[in-house]
Design a protein around this motif. Sequence first.
Motif, PDB file in Angstrom:
ATOM      1  N   VAL A   1       0.836  -1.201   0.000  1.00 25.45           N
ATOM      2  CA  VAL A   1       0.000   0.000   0.000  1.00 25.45           C
ATOM      3  C   VAL A   1       0.874   1.256   0.000  1.00 25.45           C
ATOM      4  O   VAL A   1       0.514   2.295  -0.568  1.00 25.45           O
ATOM      5  CB  VAL A   1      -0.944  -0.007   1.223  1.00 25.45           C
ATOM      6  CG1 VAL A   1      -1.595   1.353   1.432  1.00 25.45           C
ATOM      7  CG2 VAL A   1      -2.017  -1.071   1.040  1.00 25.45           C
TER       8      VAL A   1
ATOM      9  N   VAL B   1      -5.305   2.821  -4.033  1.00 28.07           N
ATOM     10  CA  VAL B   1      -5.557   1.657  -3.183  1.00 28.07           C
ATOM     11  C   VAL B   1      -6.989   1.173  -3.358  1.00 28.07           C
ATOM     12  O   VAL B   1      -7.243  -0.018  -3.574  1.00 28.07           O
ATOM     13  CB  VAL B   1      -5.277   1.996  -1.701  1.00 28.07           C
ATOM     14  CG1 VAL B   1      -5.674   0.813  -0.805  1.00 28.07           C
ATOM     15  CG2 VAL B   1      -3.814   2.342  -1.497  1.00 28.07           C
TER      16      VAL B   1
ATOM     17  N   SER C   1      -8.096  -2.246  -5.189  1.00 26.91           N
ATOM     18  CA  SER C   1      -8.859  -3.204  -4.386  1.00 26.91           C
ATOM     19  C   SER C   1     -10.108  -3.653  -5.131  1.00 26.91           C
ATOM     20  O   SER C   1     -10.420  -4.850  -5.194  1.00 26.91           O
ATOM     21  CB  SER C   1      -9.241  -2.593  -3.035  1.00 26.91           C
ATOM     22  OG  SER C   1      -8.097  -2.280  -2.264  1.00 26.91           O
TER      23      SER C   1
ATOM     24  N   ALA D   1      -6.275  -4.228   2.612  1.00 21.02           N
ATOM     25  CA  ALA D   1      -5.072  -3.601   2.050  1.00 21.02           C
ATOM     26  C   ALA D   1      -4.149  -3.183   3.193  1.00 21.02           C
ATOM     27  O   ALA D   1      -4.586  -2.521   4.138  1.00 21.02           O
ATOM     28  CB  ALA D   1      -5.458  -2.395   1.213  1.00 21.02           C
TER      29      ALA D   1
END
Length: 218
Positions: free
Chosen positions: A15, A23, A27, A83
């Motif tokens: 990350v 992010v 995802s 994450a």
Amino acid sequence: MRVPDSVVLPVGTHVDCCQEEEVEEKSHDIMARITAMLAERKCNLAHFINNLESSEEPEFYVDQWERLKEMERCTLTILSLVAVNCTDHRDIKKLEAAILEHVKNEELFPEVVRVLPPIYRQVEAAIVDIAQSEEMADHGMMDLQYLLSKLSQCKHLANLGRELLQDILRYLHRIGLVVWYEEIKHVESTVFLKPAFLITMFKLLVRYRLVQQLESIS
């Protein structure tokens, strides 16, 4: 995909190499790819099964048909991706908390309420003591029969048999306390009491961009 009622927790790392908006975007992309992969798998299995059933002599393919039907029955529960920045201890704790929360979910893991016999805890405690003892080598590898003899020296484990120890090792392998590859012939008699050592070895052998690093050497 071959284990009945599997539960998978996707974990996105690095990350710290992404912008904040990336992010969330990545995802969603990963979860979408997983969903598409599962849909494709289901479609392919149905296609293969249909081909066998519509063949001119389906009785010759009964074994294949049964294997495919068994795979078709394997359900896979995909949890929401977590994450993390592996260089940040707070993120590691966040991941740990997420795992514990899911593991305690009785809908996901009906066996979570199963009560283990006291001897499981006794063997677990004894193995921890052996792994932490000064005489234990850094690699933490121990012959299965030798481990049994060491455990049998404990007064309350004197009657511990090999079959019961193997059952307990399967449990300890599942919870990550030890590593025991009973299905691999060459190491089935070896128990790894220090899984962290294996991780260190794998990190030396399997590295990010290893091929590119090797190719850059003249």
